[in-house]
Scaffold this motif. Sequence first.
Motif: not given
Length: 333
Positions: A204-224
């Motif tokens: 309920t915490f470590i796995a979801p946070v990992f997924v959230i961080v990975v996805l938003y890092m990808r979003v950030f790279v594409v946005a830049v």
Amino acid sequence: MQFRSPIDLLSQTADLCFPQLVNDSCRKPASLLSDTMFLHVTLSCISLITVVLNLIIIISVSHFRQLHTPTNTLLLSLAVSDFLVGLVSMPVDILRKTSCWYLGDFLCSLFMYVSYIITSASVGVMVLISVDRFVAICDPLHYPGRVTERRAKVCVCLCWLISALYNIILVKDELIQLGMHNSCHGECVIFVDSIIGTLDIVITFIAPVFVIVVLYMRVFVVAVSQARAMRSHVTAVTLQLSVATKKSELKAARTLGVLVLVFLLCFCPYYCFSIAGTELFDRFSEFVYYLFFFNSTLNPLIYTLLYPWFRKAVKLIVTLQILKPGSCETNIL
């Protein structure tokens, strides 16, 4: 033999939650009346604000048709969980922490179960929001076909259903044997096995946070990269087709990114505190605990600052304009 006077016995039982159960009753929490009153008033005000603000979001997204989008469906689900936190979790937890528990063992277990469902569902919705932004930014041409309002509703329902089924595993023993871990009458305690508790933190915490961080890092790279392409005036056909879409989606990604960041800042200390143990952070335990709940108050405040439609919706709701016929078709964007 030493005999106790009736006055001594009265003073002894006055501190008990259930004076008639002298040997089995818990003692009332030892705290100053002024501190208890201040905590009650402060948390009650926060609870009321949380309920009102999230209720406005629920009414807005449900009423105005322009807001019926997949992303807003996820925000609606988040607002429902935040609303329940303010309506149920906060008030009952104030009672549980600052006074004796008079509502019985069944309601104690039920309250814990509902609280776990709300928390797990909130985390699940945050993951769905990250997936929504990932698809919108990284695959904008297929986003309208892949992410529809119907699919968003199905995902939200599954999120709540899975949360309910998963959390019943944590409290099934408590629901079968009510009050099995209470040391005395007037206490509301739920004990979770260390192995199950560790597994729960991972799920309920470590796995979801990992997924959230990975996805938003990808979003950030594409946005830049997209921002650089727009600044360099690239005229490729594929870029021209997606620039208009990406511009609005990038703005939504930034707004929802703030929402996700605040969520992590409020939830991470609580779970880190749970992993490390209370003895390490005893002085900060109360702050961390209520920061966890305060996230439900901050979310609608973020909407107020970053979503113009929310401010307009508040005005229409407060002035009762939504009661007029056809108000659901109002141009709110």
